[in-house]
Design an enzyme around this catalytic site. Structure first.
Site, PDB file in Angstrom:
ATOM      1  CB  VAL A   1      -0.917   0.033   1.244  1.00  9.41           C
ATOM      2  CG1 VAL A   1      -1.780   1.297   1.238  1.00  9.41           C
ATOM      3  CG2 VAL A   1      -1.791  -1.218   1.315  1.00  9.41           C
ATOM      4  CG  HIS A   2       2.643   3.161  -3.171  1.00  6.55           C
ATOM      5  ND1 HIS A   2       2.242   2.054  -3.876  1.00  6.55           N
ATOM      6  CD2 HIS A   2       2.825   4.151  -4.078  1.00  6.55           C
ATOM      7  CE1 HIS A   2       2.188   2.358  -5.163  1.00  6.55           C
ATOM      8  NE2 HIS A   2       2.528   3.614  -5.316  1.00  6.55           N
ATOM      9  NE  ARG A   3      -1.125   3.969  -7.306  1.00  2.00           N
ATOM     10  CZ  ARG A   3      -0.869   4.392  -8.521  1.00  2.00           C
ATOM     11  NH1 ARG A   3      -1.009   5.667  -8.816  1.00  2.00           N
ATOM     12  NH2 ARG A   3      -0.454   3.564  -9.457  1.00  2.00           N
TER      13      ARG A   3
END
Length: 364
Positions: free
Chosen positions: A207-209
């Site tokens: 997860v990084h957005r």
């Protein structure tokens, strides 16, 4: 006469794409490749380790921009890239994907009247709230040469009024990378044994957005759903620095109490090994969605939409918008068998050579 082609990168996926294109340029002695690293990803495991593992020469210029708000980061990049390009005699600038480094590089080059080539052109999520979507659209409309990975991307560019003469359907350089580096990961990565993981015995999460990390509600939904899954099967989650900071901010990061196995960012070959051997991948990354498909691992995308619509249509990817932990958990826990693959929409694994061939023709 030797011609300079400048590659501008700043984030992990771009390092991979630039690596395979750079290998294709090795057969073109008339070209002098120059790399500018903006420093968008500056953590050791997010940057320099990638260059080492991928066999990429150290960047000719490292701008050291680092993180920050979208506008401020892009502005600092634009200023630094322009200053660097003014020192060079570039025949072409290549940008990759949809990051702030991509946008800043394209704008700086266009304002200096240096031709721009965009690798991974034409992708659209049709969600203008995403910074990445703005970056994609603007970059495509200032670029001179557009390298589309899929026929859907070509259609998107044509619908936006871009000239067919600019557009080249070349396939996806990430497929080239999956073929080339997948074998390397099998030989050299020992991450499964070091973590005590069994093939097909865990779920891999990334997860990084900004849409997920900057929104506390969405992040908590994803976290809670992954915790539920982790109560039944191992969940491995390498943490992007932005995500780690967001989890701390929301009071969610407690590795001792959490059932999730949190990892520091891992190198590229270790990440490939984790992807290839996972039972399921849960991600908001565009690149990881495709890598899951390349390695034939089912994927659940933790977003409202995806630019890789082919994977949804083919049944190898499912969307799980983070509207409730129950709905995300259901998508993650429900078993499904993706159908046999009759055709690969991402090309034949020779996209990088096709890109270099077009660029050499454009350079005369």
């Amino acid at each position: 006469m030797e011609k300079q082609i400048v590659t501008i990168v700043g984030a992990r996926p771009q390092f991979v794409k630039a690596a395979v294109v750079g290998k294709a340029f090795q057969g073109a002695p008339e070209v002098r490749p120059i790399t500018i690293h903006t420093g968008q990803h500056y953590d050791e495991n997010m940057s320099s380790v990638f260059f080492e593992e991928l066999g990429i020469p150290d960047p000719d210029f490292h701008l050291g921009i680092g993180s920050g708000p979208q506008g401020a980061q892009t502005g600092r990049m634009l200023e630094a890239i322009e200053r660097t390009l003014e020192r060079l005699h570039s025949s072409m600038v290549i940008v990759y994907g949809d990051t702030n480094s991509t946008l800043a590089g394209a704008l700086a080059a266009a304002k200096l009247r240096i031709p721009v080539a965009h690798v991974e052109a034409g992708l659209r999520s049709f969600n203008r709230r995403m910074p990445e979507e703005i970056n994609r659209v603007v970059t495509d409309h200032v670029a001179n040469v557009l390298f589309a990975p899929t026929s859907t991307a070509v259609d998107n560019l044509i619908k936006e009024g871009l000239s067919s003469g600019q557009i080249h359907l070349v396939g996806d350089v990430m497929y080239d990378a999956a073929l080339y580096y997948g074998a390397s990961a099998d030989r050299s990565s020992g991450i499964l044994s070091s973590l005590g993981l069994n093939p097909r015995g865990y779920v891999l999460a990334t997860v990084h957005r900004a849409e997920n990390t900057d929104d506390g509600s969405r992040l908590r939904i994803i976290f809670e759903a992954l915790c539920e899954i982790a109560a039944k099967t191992c969940v491995v989650w390498p943490l992007h620095p932005r995500t780690k900071a967001a989890l701390v901010r929301e009071g969610l990061l407690d590795p001792e109490a959490s059932p999730i196995r949190f990892l520091e960012p891992v190198g590229y070959l270790d990440m490939v090994s984790l992807e290839k051997n996972a039972r399921l991948i849960a991600t908001d990354s565009g690149g990881v969605q495709k890598e899951a498909f390349f390695h034939r691992v089912p994927c659940v995308t933790l977003r409202d939409e995806t630019e890789w619509v082919e994977l949804i249509r083919m049944g190898w990817n499912r969307l799980a918008p983070p509207v409730s932990s129950t709905s995300v958990y259901e998508k993650l826990s429900s078993e499904w068998s993706p159908p046999p693959i009759s055709t690969n929409p991402y090309g034949d694994g020779h996209a990088a050579q096709a890109i270099v061939d077009v660029l050499l023709r454009n350079l005369g």
